[in-house]
Enzyme design. Structure first.
Site, PDB file in Angstrom:
ATOM      1  N   HIS A   1     -53.669 -11.645 -13.787  1.00  0.00           N
ATOM      2  CA  HIS A   1     -54.891 -11.482 -14.586  1.00  0.00           C
ATOM      3  C   HIS A   1     -55.234 -12.803 -15.240  1.00  0.00           C
ATOM      4  O   HIS A   1     -54.381 -13.694 -15.366  1.00  0.00           O
ATOM      5  CB  HIS A   1     -54.639 -10.439 -15.686  1.00  0.00           C
ATOM      6  CG  HIS A   1     -53.630 -10.932 -16.663  1.00  0.00           C
ATOM      7  ND1 HIS A   1     -52.274 -10.802 -16.453  1.00  0.00           N
ATOM      8  CD2 HIS A   1     -53.760 -11.639 -17.814  1.00  0.00           C
ATOM      9  CE1 HIS A   1     -51.616 -11.382 -17.441  1.00  0.00           C
ATOM     10  NE2 HIS A   1     -52.490 -11.907 -18.288  1.00  0.00           N
TER      11      HIS A   1
ATOM     12  N   HIS B   1     -57.171 -19.521 -17.008  1.00  0.00           N
ATOM     13  CA  HIS B   1     -56.183 -19.658 -15.933  1.00  0.00           C
ATOM     14  C   HIS B   1     -55.535 -18.307 -15.685  1.00  0.00           C
ATOM     15  O   HIS B   1     -55.585 -17.423 -16.548  1.00  0.00           O
ATOM     16  CB  HIS B   1     -55.098 -20.673 -16.318  1.00  0.00           C
ATOM     17  CG  HIS B   1     -54.232 -20.187 -17.443  1.00  0.00           C
ATOM     18  ND1 HIS B   1     -54.624 -20.277 -18.772  1.00  0.00           N
ATOM     19  CD2 HIS B   1     -53.022 -19.567 -17.458  1.00  0.00           C
ATOM     20  CE1 HIS B   1     -53.682 -19.754 -19.536  1.00  0.00           C
ATOM     21  NE2 HIS B   1     -52.696 -19.299 -18.759  1.00  0.00           N
TER      22      HIS B   1
HETATM   23  P1  2AM Z   1     -50.199 -16.887 -20.195  1.00  0.00           P
HETATM   24  O1  2AM Z   1     -50.594 -16.248 -18.917  1.00  0.00           O
HETATM   25  O2  2AM Z   1     -50.760 -18.246 -20.377  1.00  0.00           O
HETATM   26  O3  2AM Z   1     -48.725 -16.826 -20.452  1.00  0.00           O
HETATM   27  C1  2AM Z   1     -50.112 -11.295 -21.640  1.00  0.00           C
HETATM   28  O4  2AM Z   1     -48.939 -11.703 -22.230  1.00  0.00           O
HETATM   29  C2  2AM Z   1     -51.091 -12.431 -21.534  1.00  0.00           C
HETATM   30  O5  2AM Z   1     -51.406 -12.930 -22.819  1.00  0.00           O
HETATM   31  C3  2AM Z   1     -50.585 -13.616 -20.727  1.00  0.00           C
HETATM   32  O6  2AM Z   1     -51.581 -13.944 -19.788  1.00  0.00           O
HETATM   33  C4  2AM Z   1     -50.381 -14.738 -21.705  1.00  0.00           C
HETATM   34  O7  2AM Z   1     -50.886 -15.961 -21.311  1.00  0.00           O
HETATM   35  C5  2AM Z   1     -51.181 -14.321 -22.890  1.00  0.00           C
HETATM   36  N1  2AM Z   1     -50.453 -14.610 -24.109  1.00  0.00           N
HETATM   37  C6  2AM Z   1     -49.202 -14.229 -24.397  1.00  0.00           C
HETATM   38  N2  2AM Z   1     -48.871 -14.652 -25.631  1.00  0.00           N
HETATM   39  C7  2AM Z   1     -49.937 -15.315 -26.109  1.00  0.00           C
HETATM   40  C8  2AM Z   1     -50.222 -15.983 -27.346  1.00  0.00           C
HETATM   41  N3  2AM Z   1     -49.348 -16.030 -28.330  1.00  0.00           N
HETATM   42  N4  2AM Z   1     -51.431 -16.559 -27.472  1.00  0.00           N
HETATM   43  C9  2AM Z   1     -52.337 -16.512 -26.490  1.00  0.00           C
HETATM   44  N5  2AM Z   1     -52.131 -15.884 -25.307  1.00  0.00           N
HETATM   45  C10 2AM Z   1     -50.946 -15.296 -25.130  1.00  0.00           C
END
Ligand code: 2AM
Length: 168
Positions: free
Chosen positions: A39, A121
Site C-alpha cells: 500500500h 512510496h
Molecule cells: P512505511 O511504509 O514507510 O514504513 C503502516 O505501518 C504504514 O504506516 C506503513 O506504510 C508505514 O510507512 C507507515 N508508518 C508506520 N509508522 C509510521 C510513523 N510513525 N509515521 C508515519 N508513517 C508511519
C-alpha cells in the site's frame, strides 16, 4: 488492544503481485511486505480508540478528491532505514490533492499534520540492503481511499476497515 490505523491507497492485486516480485530474491535480512499488504500510506494515525473520527475525515476527503492514475515506476532503497520501495517518478497533483484534503479533514478532527514532507512510496521490504529489481507495473486508477488497521504478524497484517470511492 488498540490497533494502529492509517489511510492508504492500494494497487489492484495483479499489480501487487508484480511489485512483490521485485523483491522476490532479496534474501535475508530483508523482510518482504506480503503482496496483500502492499500500500501507499497517506496518513499514519497510530493507535486510535475508535474509527468514528477517522471515518468522518475519510468521508470528507474522498468527496473532495477525484480519482486519478498512478504509475509506480521508480524503484529504490533508503539505505539508512533499509527500506526498499516503489514510487512514482512524477507525483500526480491529484495524489497531492488527496493527501492535502485528507490532512485538512484530519486536522478538523484534532490530528496534527505530519511535519516531515510527504514522500509518496510503497514499501516493498524492510531491513533491506539491496535495491529492488525494476519491474514494469501498469499505471492503475486510484478510485478508493482506504482506512486500514495494522495487526500483528504473521502477514498479511493489514485489514481494510473502510473504503471510500473518490469522487471530487
Ligand atoms: P512505511 O511504509 O514507510 O514504513 C503502516 O505501518 C504504514 O504506516 C506503513 O506504510 C508505514 O510507512 C507507515 N508508518 C508506520 N509508522 C509510521 C510513523 N510513525 N509515521 C508515519 N508513517 C508511519
Amino acid at each position: 488492544m488498540p490497533e494502529r490505523l492509517f489511510f492508504a491507497v492500494q494497487p489492484p492485486p495483479p499489480s501487487r503481485a508484480m511489485l512483490a516480485g521485485s523483491v522476490a530474491a532479496m534474501g535475508r535480512p530483508a523482510r518482504r511486505v506480503h503482496a496483500d499488504d502492499l500500500h501507499l500510506t497517506l496518513a499514519f494515525l497510530g493507535e486510535v480508540g475508535g474509527t468514528e473520527a477517522p471515518s468522518r475525515a475519510g468521508d470528507r476527503a474522498a468527496t473532495q478528491a477525484p480519482p486519478f492514475s498512478l504509475a509506480l515506476d521508480r524503484f529504490g532503497l533508503w539505505r539508512r532505514r533499509g527500506i526498499a520501495y516503489a514510487a512514482p517518478s512524477r507525483v500526480p497533483s491529484a495524489l497531492l490533492a488527496l493527501h492535502s484534503a485528507l490532512w485538512s479533514a484530519l486536522e478538523a478532527e484534532g490530528w496534527s499534520r505530519e511535519r516531515r514532507p510527504f514522500r509518496p512510496h510503497l514499501t516493498l521490504a524492510r531491513g533491506a540492503v539491496r535495491a529492488p529489481r525494476q519491474v514494469t507495473v501498469d499505471p492503475w486508477r486510484v478510485e478508493h481511499l482506504l482506512l486500514l488497521a495494522s495487526g500483528p504478524p504473521p502477514a498479511p497484517r493489514y485489514r481494510v476497515l473502510a473504503s471510500w470511492a473518490l469522487g471530487g
